[in-house]
Design a protein around this motif. Structure first.
Motif, PDB file in Angstrom:
ATOM      1  N   LYS A 105       0.896  -1.104   0.068  1.00 42.46           N
ATOM      2  CA  LYS A 105       0.010  -0.099  -0.032  1.00 42.46           C
ATOM      3  C   LYS A 105       0.780   1.350  -0.148  1.00 42.46           C
ATOM      4  O   LYS A 105       0.413   2.192  -0.765  1.00 42.46           O
ATOM      5  CB  LYS A 105      -0.976  -0.191   1.206  1.00 42.46           C
ATOM      6  N   VAL A 158      -9.716   1.383   8.284  1.00 42.69           N
ATOM      7  CA  VAL A 158      -8.713   0.294   7.526  1.00 42.69           C
ATOM      8  C   VAL A 158      -7.477  -0.204   8.214  1.00 42.69           C
ATOM      9  O   VAL A 158      -6.670  -0.478   7.708  1.00 42.69           O
ATOM     10  CB  VAL A 158      -8.377   0.687   6.125  1.00 42.69           C
ATOM     11  N   ASN A 159      -7.675   0.242   9.766  1.00 44.91           N
ATOM     12  CA  ASN A 159      -6.183  -0.119  10.327  1.00 44.91           C
ATOM     13  C   ASN A 159      -6.605  -0.975  11.478  1.00 44.91           C
ATOM     14  O   ASN A 159      -7.272  -0.426  12.562  1.00 44.91           O
ATOM     15  CB  ASN A 159      -5.546   1.002  10.614  1.00 44.91           C
ATOM     16  N   GLY A 160      -6.376  -2.211  11.643  1.00 44.10           N
ATOM     17  CA  GLY A 160      -6.875  -3.080  12.542  1.00 44.10           C
ATOM     18  C   GLY A 160      -6.260  -2.750  14.065  1.00 44.10           C
ATOM     19  O   GLY A 160      -6.731  -3.008  14.988  1.00 44.10           O
ATOM     20  N   THR A 161      -4.831  -2.445  13.926  1.00 45.47           N
ATOM     21  CA  THR A 161      -4.047  -1.911  14.907  1.00 45.47           C
ATOM     22  C   THR A 161      -4.974  -0.925  15.697  1.00 45.47           C
ATOM     23  O   THR A 161      -5.114  -1.103  16.957  1.00 45.47           O
ATOM     24  CB  THR A 161      -2.836  -1.477  14.806  1.00 45.47           C
ATOM     25  N   ASP A 196       0.901   2.852  11.904  1.00 50.31           N
ATOM     26  CA  ASP A 196      -0.246   2.425  12.269  1.00 50.31           C
ATOM     27  C   ASP A 196      -1.242   3.628  13.439  1.00 50.31           C
ATOM     28  O   ASP A 196      -2.065   4.131  12.681  1.00 50.31           O
ATOM     29  CB  ASP A 196      -0.574   1.173  13.141  1.00 50.31           C
ATOM     30  N   ASP A 201      -0.539   4.373   7.871  1.00 52.97           N
ATOM     31  CA  ASP A 201      -1.240   3.182   6.924  1.00 52.97           C
ATOM     32  C   ASP A 201      -2.501   3.531   6.410  1.00 52.97           C
ATOM     33  O   ASP A 201      -2.942   3.112   5.387  1.00 52.97           O
ATOM     34  CB  ASP A 201      -1.099   2.098   8.149  1.00 52.97           C
ATOM     35  N   LYS A 205      -4.013   3.750   2.383  1.00 50.73           N
ATOM     36  CA  LYS A 205      -5.031   2.843   2.152  1.00 50.73           C
ATOM     37  C   LYS A 205      -5.896   3.525   1.530  1.00 50.73           C
ATOM     38  O   LYS A 205      -6.948   3.618   0.507  1.00 50.73           O
ATOM     39  CB  LYS A 205      -5.662   1.958   3.162  1.00 50.73           C
ATOM     40  N   GLY A 300      -8.735  -7.396   8.279  1.00 44.00           N
ATOM     41  CA  GLY A 300      -7.698  -6.676   7.553  1.00 44.00           C
ATOM     42  C   GLY A 300      -6.242  -6.797   7.568  1.00 44.00           C
ATOM     43  O   GLY A 300      -5.507  -5.971   6.922  1.00 44.00           O
ATOM     44  N   ALA A 301      -6.140  -7.788   8.115  1.00 42.77           N
ATOM     45  CA  ALA A 301      -4.556  -7.995   8.179  1.00 42.77           C
ATOM     46  C   ALA A 301      -4.303  -9.595   8.654  1.00 42.77           C
ATOM     47  O   ALA A 301      -5.382 -10.258   8.787  1.00 42.77           O
ATOM     48  CB  ALA A 301      -3.851  -7.309   9.272  1.00 42.77           C
TER      49      ALA A 301
END
Ligand code: HSE
Length: 437
Positions: A105, A158-161, A196, A201, A205, A300-301
């Motif tokens: 990305k 769009v960021n799991g963290t 993140d 990140d 995306k 997402g990861a």
């Protein structure tokens, strides 16, 4: 049965997932494709570590160019990440008429135009499903699911963290640093989590999603990006009192003849489905003028979900190779000749509702001073909460506004923060009530 030969650059977590999928699901893949997917070469600087999958040692090399120049390899998977040498390798592969699948990305958000143009010029395909939302098929949905629409907006977690950290803070009332440390210990957050948690990140995306939504070149340097490190349990609790949750949202939408592309913590109404997407899950809501709102939710990861997206791209490209149709769908779905530079609205020009938390001395007249400044800047208040009488170091005074211009809000805050009754820098969180979000 025919074989399609694949070369893998980068034998890390996702590469290992790809190999597991190719091995475990070969039957299902062959029944869908009518051909075998044959992993012919792997390049990685580390050729020793046992990744827990069985691979023929003879196909592993430290020399990426052995894979990139192998005339028998049809598809290159780039899982190195970062800008270089990934960019050089991808451009080399495309020039050698090899199709490319990548999860990169960062690279696509910065050099996507160059890479997409090279793919079209060399009449090969580039798959990048794994670059956004891990296993969620959002890229394919945008390219092939919604081409009948003018896309109006895309909103995403769009960021799991970040979603994990915010969910934990919200459920357990714990501060950011505490939850981040735990997430690192559990392996959910990177040892260096700044990309993140500071929103970079997510910016990568949403840049890719905005390009797909509007068929435009989006300059990532113009994407307003703010992360979650300043979010506190105090704000999470106030948000809840007002009927909202705080999420790190990546947002792109049409706004007159411009588009907005931005990433920041956002208050989302609790009756909106996106507010209920918790933990490491991602969710992306696409609104088209004909289809209306659609939301995709998923992992997402992770090795296998991201591997699923990679192998999906390999199958799609293999179908094109076997049955014809290479370049049938252009990289951004829009024909390259129609792609223009996006006009991105400056964050100061956006219109939003706002949550503002002031830290003030507890005495009569403070609210009227603050509301006076807001009024002077055309900012209308929709609700106010003030609590915690007698606390040392001031009390929080929380204001929710009606729609206002960001520029006016910022001017008002810089004036308010200078008032002698204000003890600390004010906290601002944007509120999204437009469309459904
Ligand atoms: N680090 C990302 C996340 C996954 O936490 O969602 C890879 O893009």
């Amino acid at each position: 049965m025919k074989s399609i030969n694949i070369g893998l650059l980068g034998f890390g977590t996702v590469g290992t997932g790809v190999i597991k999928i190719l091995q475990q699901n070969s039957g299902a893949i062959e029944r869908r494709l009518g051909a075998k997917l044959n992993l012919k070469g792997i390049a990685d600087l580390d050729i020793e570590t046992d990744r827990g999958v069985k691979v023929d040692k003879n196909i592993i090399t430290k020399d990426a160019y052995k894979i990139l120049n192998d005339p028998e390899i049809d598809i290159i998977i780039e899982l190195i990440g970062g800008y270089e040498p990934a960019r050089t390798f991808i451009l080399h592969a495309l020039k050698n008429k090899k199709h490319v699948v990548t999860a990169n990305k960062a690279l696509l958000s910065k050099h996507g135009s160059e890479i997409f143009e090279a793919a079209v010029k060399n009449k090969v395909d580039i798959g990048f499903e794994a670059s956004v939302g891990g296993g969620i098929p959002i890229i394919r949905a945008m390219k092939e699911g919604f081409p009948a629409n003018n896309i109006q907006s895309v909103y995403g977690i769009v960021n799991g963290t970040c979603n994990y950290i915010l969910s934990k803070m919200s459920d357990e009332g714990r501060p950011f640093n505490d939850v981040l440390k735990e997430a690192q210990a559990l392996g959910f957050a990177e040892a260096n989590p700044s990309l993140d948690i500071e929103g970079g990140d997510s910016a990568h995306k949403i840049t890719i999603l905005a390009s797909l939504a509007f068929g435009a070149r989006v300059d990532i340097d113009k994407v307003y990006t703010e992360g979650i490190s300043k979010i506190t349990p105090i704000d999470i609790n106030f948000a809840r009192e007002f009927g909202y949750r705080i999420k790190l949202l990546a947002i792109t939408k049409r706004s007159g003849n411009e588009i907005e592309v931005r990433v920041h913590p956002t208050m989302v109404r609790e009756d909106n489905p996106i507010s209920k997407v918790n933990g490491v899950l991602n969710a992306i809501e696409v609104t088209g003028d004909m289809v209306g709102e659609n939301m995709l939710i998923g992992k997402g990861a992770g090795s296998l979900p991201t591997g699923s997206a990679i192998v999906g791209d390999i199958i799609e490209i293999s179908r094109n190779i076997l049955y014809g149709g290479v370049n049938r769908v252009p990289p951004l779905s829009f024909l390259p000749g129609y792609i223009e530079d996006a006009k991105i609205k400056n964050i100061n020009e956006i219109i939003s509702e706002y949550y503002i938390r002031f830290s003030v001395v507890d005495k009569p007249g403070v609210l009227s001073k603050i509301s006076g400044v807001l009024g002077n800047h055309y900012i209308s208040i929709s609700s106010v909460i003030q609590k915690g009488r007698g606390e040392k170091g001031g009390v929080p005074l929380v204001v929710m506004t009606h729609s206002a211009k960001e520029k006016d809000i910022q001017k008002a805050l810089s004036e308010i923060d200078k008032l002698d009754v204000v003890l600390d820098k004010s906290v601002l969180i944007r509120v999204e009530n437009g469309e459904r979000v």
